[in-house]
Scaffold this motif. Structure first.
Motif, short mmCIF file in Angstrom:
data_model
loop_
_atom_site.label_atom_id
_atom_site.label_comp_id
_atom_site.label_asym_id
_atom_site.label_seq_id
_atom_site.Cartn_x
_atom_site.Cartn_y
_atom_site.Cartn_z
N UNK A 9 0.14 6.15 15.85
CA UNK A 9 -0.13 5.30 14.69
C UNK A 9 -1.62 5.27 14.36
N UNK A 10 -2.44 5.32 15.38
CA UNK A 10 -3.89 5.29 15.16
C UNK A 10 -4.45 6.66 15.48
N UNK A 11 -5.15 7.23 14.54
CA UNK A 11 -5.73 8.55 14.79
C UNK A 11 -7.23 8.51 14.73
N UNK A 30 -8.04 6.48 4.73
CA UNK A 30 -7.25 7.52 4.08
C UNK A 30 -5.77 7.42 4.46
N UNK A 31 -5.27 6.19 4.40
CA UNK A 31 -3.85 5.89 4.56
C UNK A 31 -3.31 6.07 5.97
N UNK A 32 -4.22 6.05 6.97
CA UNK A 32 -3.75 6.04 8.36
C UNK A 32 -4.51 4.94 9.10
N UNK A 33 -3.79 4.21 9.97
CA UNK A 33 -4.46 3.18 10.75
C UNK A 33 -5.61 3.79 11.54
N UNK A 80 0.91 -1.15 0.00
CA UNK A 80 0.00 0.00 0.00
C UNK A 80 0.94 1.19 0.00
N UNK A 93 -2.58 -0.91 17.00
CA UNK A 93 -3.09 -0.80 15.63
C UNK A 93 -4.40 -1.55 15.46
N UNK A 110 0.84 4.84 1.90
CA UNK A 110 0.85 4.69 3.35
C UNK A 110 2.18 4.11 3.83
N UNK A 124 -7.08 0.78 7.63
CA UNK A 124 -6.59 2.14 7.47
C UNK A 124 -7.66 2.96 6.75
#
Lengths: 181, 83
Positions: A179-181, B58-61, A78, A169, A81, B56
């Motif tokens: 890492x996780x938003x 939009x390319x974020x976890x 991917x 994650x 990312x 993910x």
């Protein structure tokens, strides 16, 4: 020097104005490539006067998995990312361990036995943090960066299992590492 | 009445082979979550990787509870095997 290294070196100057050391390292020396990675060339290009150590992890294609003979590996990713996360790892390694510069390259496509799939190079004034940073970058990459390998054996192909994701994650919890938003 | 929105779902690794496509567009109801998308794709699909997926957006976890918006890119990621 290999093509991948030439491209990286050529893009250094124009992208690095006004950035911190960590940001500069992340932008300049992190890439996903399809051509051969020249490990020795990149290692030489990284050395600077302030360095007392360069620590390299050169990940290469092994000729077997648990005794089953491997013909080649096909890597996919991917890509957007993966590159973002690799840049984050380089910048975080500089900030966390205090090393001078970190390079992270990963190759995609078909790789045969002995070829470099991933290369981590850490340049630093002292060896201790160089070893630590190098180990941390490859270990974290192998758990978090969305790159996949399919192994072709003589009698069939399988996707490598991969390492389980860290809890922050897959658990959906907020991570202090962002890492996780 | 529930409004619908479209999201783009991407599949990687063993999941891509399992689904037979690299991506699909999905119409889901407003306020759908990342977890809803996983369950929709999982319905009728084969294989045991579903329990260990990361998502993910939009390319974020993102966590499964993440609420999606029109046009979001949702990637279903099996455990990674780079390096």
């Amino acid at each position: 020097m290999g093509d991948a290294v030439c491209k990286l070196v050529a893009s250094n100057e124009r992208m690095s104005n006004g950035l911190s050391a960590a940001e500069r390292s992340a932008v300049e020396r992190v890439a996903i490539v399809r051509e051969r990675i020249d490990a020795a060339g990149l290692m030489d290009a990284m050395k600077a006067g302030a360095d007392g150590a360069v620590c390299v992890f050169d990940g290469i294609v092994r000729d077997n998995t648990r005794g089953r003979r491997t013909l080649y590996l096909d890597y996919t990713a991917y890509e957007g990312m993966a590159l973002d996360l690799m840049r984050g790892l380089a910048a975080e390694a500089v900030a966390k361990f205090g090393v001078r510069e970190v390079a992270v390259l990963h190759r995609l496509g078909r790789l045969v036995v002995g070829e470099t799939s991933v290369l981590i190079v850490v340049a630093s004034a002292h060896r201790g943090v160089a070893f630590e940073a190098c180990r941390w970058v490859i270990d974290t990459l192998k758990k978090t960066v969305p790159i996949y390998k399919k192994e072709q054996f003589e009698d069939g192909a399988v996707w490598a299992d991969g390492e389980p994701f860290p809890r922050e994650i897959v658990g959906g919890a907020t991570s202090d590492r962002g890492l996780v938003r | 009445m529930l409004l619908a929105m479209r999201v783009r779902v991407l599949f990687f690794g063993v999941l891509r082979d399992g689904m037979g496509v690299a991506e699909r567009e999905l119409e889901v109801v407003d306020e759908s979550t990342a977890g809803d998308v996983v369950e929709i794709c999982r319905a009728g699909a084969q294989g045991g990787v579903w329990g260990s997926l990361a998502v993910a957006v939009n390319q974020e976890y993102a966590g499964r509870e993440r609420v999606l918006a029109e046009g979001d890119e949702v990637a279903l990621l099996p455990p990674v095997s780079g390096g």
